[in-house]
Design a protein around this motif. Structure first.
Motif, PDB file in Angstrom:
ATOM      1  N   ASP A  39       0.042   3.743 -26.670  1.00 48.39           N
ATOM      2  CA  ASP A  39      -0.709   4.874 -27.208  1.00 48.39           C
ATOM      3  C   ASP A  39      -0.650   6.019 -26.205  1.00 48.39           C
ATOM      4  OD1 ASP A  39      -2.696   4.596 -25.192  1.00 48.39           O
ATOM      5  OD2 ASP A  39      -3.731   3.082 -26.370  1.00 48.39           O
ATOM      6  N   PRO A  40      -1.089   7.222 -26.586  1.00 45.28           N
ATOM      7  CA  PRO A  40      -0.977   8.392 -25.706  1.00 45.28           C
ATOM      8  C   PRO A  40      -1.597   8.198 -24.319  1.00 45.28           C
ATOM      9  CG  PRO A  40      -1.499   9.098 -27.909  1.00 45.28           C
ATOM     10  CD  PRO A  40      -1.566   7.594 -27.929  1.00 45.28           C
ATOM     11  N   GLY A  41      -2.727   7.479 -24.259  1.00 39.69           N
ATOM     12  CA  GLY A  41      -3.354   7.225 -22.964  1.00 39.69           C
ATOM     13  C   GLY A  41      -2.472   6.381 -22.060  1.00 39.69           C
ATOM     14  N   ASP A  42      -1.850   5.348 -22.639  1.00 38.90           N
ATOM     15  CA  ASP A  42      -0.933   4.498 -21.869  1.00 38.90           C
ATOM     16  C   ASP A  42       0.269   5.297 -21.395  1.00 38.90           C
ATOM     17  OD1 ASP A  42      -2.513   2.249 -22.233  1.00 38.90           O
ATOM     18  OD2 ASP A  42      -1.475   1.657 -24.076  1.00 38.90           O
ATOM     19  N   LEU A  43       0.791   6.140 -22.286  1.00 36.56           N
ATOM     20  CA  LEU A  43       1.958   6.949 -21.942  1.00 36.56           C
ATOM     21  C   LEU A  43       1.642   7.916 -20.804  1.00 36.56           C
ATOM     22  CD1 LEU A  43       3.320   7.810 -25.510  1.00 36.56           C
ATOM     23  CD2 LEU A  43       4.209   6.110 -23.914  1.00 36.56           C
ATOM     24  N   LEU A  44       0.446   8.523 -20.864  1.00 40.24           N
ATOM     25  CA  LEU A  44       0.080   9.500 -19.843  1.00 40.24           C
ATOM     26  C   LEU A  44      -0.132   8.840 -18.490  1.00 40.24           C
ATOM     27  CD1 LEU A  44      -0.505  12.384 -19.091  1.00 40.24           C
ATOM     28  CD2 LEU A  44      -2.867  12.090 -19.867  1.00 40.24           C
ATOM     29  N   ILE A  45      -0.781   7.684 -18.456  1.00 39.30           N
ATOM     30  CA  ILE A  45      -1.013   7.019 -17.176  1.00 39.30           C
ATOM     31  C   ILE A  45       0.298   6.525 -16.584  1.00 39.30           C
ATOM     32  CG2 ILE A  45      -1.406   4.636 -17.947  1.00 39.30           C
ATOM     33  CD1 ILE A  45      -3.490   6.573 -15.355  1.00 39.30           C
ATOM     34  N   GLN A  46       1.223   6.076 -17.432  1.00 35.12           N
ATOM     35  CA  GLN A  46       2.541   5.673 -16.956  1.00 35.12           C
ATOM     36  C   GLN A  46       3.281   6.877 -16.388  1.00 35.12           C
ATOM     37  OE1 GLN A  46       3.894   2.850 -16.512  1.00 35.12           O
ATOM     38  NE2 GLN A  46       2.664   1.410 -17.674  1.00 35.12           N
ATOM     39  N   LEU A  51       5.275  10.022 -11.728  1.00 25.40           N
ATOM     40  CA  LEU A  51       5.438  11.319 -11.061  1.00 25.40           C
ATOM     41  C   LEU A  51       4.714  11.403  -9.723  1.00 25.40           C
ATOM     42  CD1 LEU A  51       5.006  13.718 -14.138  1.00 25.40           C
ATOM     43  CD2 LEU A  51       7.134  13.159 -12.941  1.00 25.40           C
ATOM     44  N   GLY A  52       3.638  10.645  -9.546  1.00 24.95           N
ATOM     45  CA  GLY A  52       2.832  10.801  -8.347  1.00 24.95           C
ATOM     46  C   GLY A  52       1.913  12.003  -8.505  1.00 24.95           C
ATOM     47  N   PRO A  53       1.456  12.610  -7.400  1.00 24.35           N
ATOM     48  CA  PRO A  53       0.565  13.772  -7.501  1.00 24.35           C
ATOM     49  C   PRO A  53       1.229  14.888  -8.300  1.00 24.35           C
ATOM     50  CG  PRO A  53       0.648  12.953  -5.256  1.00 24.35           C
ATOM     51  CD  PRO A  53       1.735  12.244  -5.998  1.00 24.35           C
ATOM     52  N   THR A  54       0.580  15.328  -9.364  1.00 28.55           N
ATOM     53  CA  THR A  54       1.163  16.356 -10.227  1.00 28.55           C
ATOM     54  C   THR A  54       0.050  16.978 -11.055  1.00 28.55           C
ATOM     55  OG1 THR A  54       2.920  16.792 -11.850  1.00 28.55           O
ATOM     56  CG2 THR A  54       1.641  14.785 -12.145  1.00 28.55           C
ATOM     57  N   SER A  55       0.394  17.946 -11.893  1.00 31.53           N
ATOM     58  CA  SER A  55      -0.587  18.536 -12.797  1.00 31.53           C
ATOM     59  C   SER A  55      -0.586  17.754 -14.106  1.00 31.53           C
ATOM     60  CB  SER A  55      -0.245  20.004 -13.073  1.00 31.53           C
ATOM     61  OG  SER A  55       0.981  20.104 -13.789  1.00 31.53           O
ATOM     62  N   LEU A  56      -1.698  17.802 -14.812  1.00 32.44           N
ATOM     63  CA  LEU A  56      -1.796  17.093 -16.083  1.00 32.44           C
ATOM     64  C   LEU A  56      -0.784  17.629 -17.088  1.00 32.44           C
ATOM     65  CD1 LEU A  56      -5.658  16.695 -16.469  1.00 32.44           C
ATOM     66  CD2 LEU A  56      -3.992  14.864 -16.243  1.00 32.44           C
ATOM     67  N   ILE A  57      -0.557  18.931 -17.074  1.00 30.42           N
ATOM     68  CA  ILE A  57       0.367  19.516 -18.039  1.00 30.42           C
ATOM     69  C   ILE A  57       1.785  18.998 -17.813  1.00 30.42           C
ATOM     70  CG2 ILE A  57       0.852  21.583 -16.667  1.00 30.42           C
ATOM     71  CD1 ILE A  57       0.493  21.367 -20.507  1.00 30.42           C
ATOM     72  N   LYS A  58       2.179  18.831 -16.542  1.00 29.45           N
ATOM     73  CA  LYS A  58       3.511  18.285 -16.252  1.00 29.45           C
ATOM     74  C   LYS A  58       3.598  16.821 -16.663  1.00 29.45           C
ATOM     75  CE  LYS A  58       4.831  21.356 -12.434  1.00 29.45           C
ATOM     76  NZ  LYS A  58       5.172  21.420 -10.983  1.00 29.45           N
ATOM     77  N   ALA A  59       2.513  16.081 -16.441  1.00 32.40           N
ATOM     78  CA  ALA A  59       2.502  14.671 -16.825  1.00 32.40           C
ATOM     79  C   ALA A  59       2.597  14.524 -18.342  1.00 32.40           C
ATOM     80  CB  ALA A  59       1.233  13.999 -16.308  1.00 32.40           C
ATOM     81  N   ILE A  60       1.928  15.403 -19.078  1.00 31.84           N
ATOM     82  CA  ILE A  60       1.981  15.362 -20.544  1.00 31.84           C
ATOM     83  C   ILE A  60       3.395  15.652 -21.036  1.00 31.84           C
ATOM     84  CG2 ILE A  60       1.234  16.581 -22.637  1.00 31.84           C
ATOM     85  CD1 ILE A  60      -1.515  16.891 -21.266  1.00 31.84           C
ATOM     86  N   ARG A  61       4.031  16.646 -20.428  1.00 29.21           N
ATOM     87  CA  ARG A  61       5.410  16.977 -20.820  1.00 29.21           C
ATOM     88  C   ARG A  61       6.350  15.828 -20.494  1.00 29.21           C
ATOM     89  NH1 ARG A  61       5.225  23.045 -18.181  1.00 29.21           N
ATOM     90  NH2 ARG A  61       4.105  24.084 -19.908  1.00 29.21           N
ATOM     91  N   HIS A  62       6.143  15.217 -19.332  1.00 28.44           N
ATOM     92  CA  HIS A  62       6.989  14.095 -18.916  1.00 28.44           C
ATOM     93  C   HIS A  62       6.839  12.918 -19.877  1.00 28.44           C
ATOM     94  CE1 HIS A  62       7.780  10.363 -16.563  1.00 28.44           C
ATOM     95  NE2 HIS A  62       8.799  11.074 -16.090  1.00 28.44           N
ATOM     96  N   ALA A  63       5.623  12.726 -20.385  1.00 28.43           N
ATOM     97  CA  ALA A  63       5.363  11.623 -21.312  1.00 28.43           C
ATOM     98  C   ALA A  63       5.796  11.956 -22.737  1.00 28.43           C
ATOM     99  CB  ALA A  63       3.882  11.266 -21.296  1.00 28.43           C
ATOM    100  N   ARG A  64       6.178  13.209 -22.959  1.00 25.91           N
ATOM    101  CA  ARG A  64       6.603  13.679 -24.282  1.00 25.91           C
ATOM    102  C   ARG A  64       5.518  13.447 -25.334  1.00 25.91           C
ATOM    103  NH1 ARG A  64      12.454  11.037 -24.981  1.00 25.91           N
ATOM    104  NH2 ARG A  64      11.280   9.220 -24.256  1.00 25.91           N
ATOM    105  N   ILE A  65       4.312  13.896 -24.973  1.00 27.38           N
ATOM    106  CA  ILE A  65       3.157  13.766 -25.863  1.00 27.38           C
ATOM    107  C   ILE A  65       2.849  15.141 -26.469  1.00 27.38           C
ATOM    108  CG2 ILE A  65       0.723  13.126 -26.017  1.00 27.38           C
ATOM    109  CD1 ILE A  65       1.100  11.436 -23.525  1.00 27.38           C
ATOM    110  N   LYS A  67       0.473  18.180 -28.010  1.00 25.75           N
ATOM    111  CA  LYS A  67      -0.732  18.760 -27.432  1.00 25.75           C
ATOM    112  C   LYS A  67      -2.004  18.018 -27.856  1.00 25.75           C
ATOM    113  CE  LYS A  67      -3.446  22.982 -27.035  1.00 25.75           C
ATOM    114  NZ  LYS A  67      -4.712  22.263 -27.327  1.00 25.75           N
ATOM    115  N   GLU A  68      -2.141  17.773 -29.155  1.00 22.78           N
ATOM    116  CA  GLU A  68      -3.359  17.106 -29.636  1.00 22.78           C
ATOM    117  C   GLU A  68      -3.481  15.702 -29.044  1.00 22.78           C
ATOM    118  OE1 GLU A  68      -1.102  18.579 -31.463  1.00 22.78           O
ATOM    119  OE2 GLU A  68      -2.197  20.368 -32.133  1.00 22.78           O
ATOM    120  N   GLN A  69      -2.352  14.989 -28.986  1.00 22.63           N
ATOM    121  CA  GLN A  69      -2.366  13.654 -28.402  1.00 22.63           C
ATOM    122  C   GLN A  69      -2.644  13.724 -26.909  1.00 22.63           C
ATOM    123  OE1 GLN A  69       1.617  12.406 -29.636  1.00 22.63           O
ATOM    124  NE2 GLN A  69       0.679  10.882 -30.981  1.00 22.63           N
TER     125      GLN A  69
END
Length: 208
Positions: A39-46, A51-65, A67-69
């Motif tokens: 699910d989106p939460g699992d994808l974001l934490i992975q 990525l290590g220390p990063t911004s949430l927006i970069k992590a979301i893009r990396h997870a290919r999620i 915006k709403e998710q």
């Protein structure tokens, strides 16, 4: 960048792995399965773990999620207390997507690395108060933007102690042996006996 769908029909689920992995490593296979079906939460934490220390927006893009998710995933991780904000006076929120953040797993790994690095240094340099800040930065291989924030957080959690330009483990202190203490006292007595003609650097080194 490589496309998500390959010519052979496979799907790339982690286009930016942090390191090479063993082919049949069960833990890594499970991680990839979560990236593919989670699910989106699992994808974001992975993504944050990768990525290590990063911004949430970069992590979301990396997870290919989407915006709403992504918003929902952030909220899920906040509810689970799975995020650590590195910038002072900020707490995890959907509105702080540009702020630097780390996952709990990445933070635990950092604490282990900085502790091991400093403990090894203290063992090899018993009479030094601590390691120079810039030397520690090089050893940990962190960017100039991330390093001071990580170091500050470690100090706030009483893992390390920062004094001037040096860093030490919180409980570290210089303890002299009997012979070292005897030499120190001898040198200090020499300074007190002749306050206006104190021993030279060469003479002081010869004593201690």
């Amino acid at each position: 960048p490589s496309p998500g769908a390959t010519l052979g029909g496979g799907v790339i689920v982690d286009p930016h792995p942090r390191r090479r992995h063993k082919r049949f490593d069960e833990e890594n296979i499970q991680r990839l399965q979560e990236l593919l079906h989670g699910d989106p939460g699992d994808l974001l934490i992975q993504s944050l773990n990768s990525l290590g220390p990063t911004s949430l927006i970069k992590a979301i893009r990396h997870a290919r999620i989407e915006k709403e998710q992504g918003d929902q995933a952030i909220q899920d991780l906040i509810n689970k207390n799975a995020l650590i904000m590195l910038e002072e006076n900020k707490s995890p929120s959907i509105s702080s997507k540009d702020s630097l953040v780390v996952s709990r797993d990445v933070w635990a790994d950092f604490i282990e690395r900085i502790s091991n690095t400093l403990e090894t240094f203290h063992e090899a340099n018993e009479l030094r108060l601590g390691m120079q800040i810039e030397e520690l930065k090089t050893r940990l291989n962190l960017s100039s933007k991330v390093y001071p924030l990580m170091l500050q957080r470690a100090a706030q959690e009483s893992v390390v102690r920062v004094e001037n330009d040096r860093v030490a483990m919180k409980g570290h202190s210089v303890i002299l042996t009997k012979s070292q203490e005897k030499a120190r006292k001898k040198l200090m007595d020499a300074f007190e006996k002749k306050p206006y003609t104190t021993p030279s650097v060469k003479e002081s080194r010869a004593v201690v």
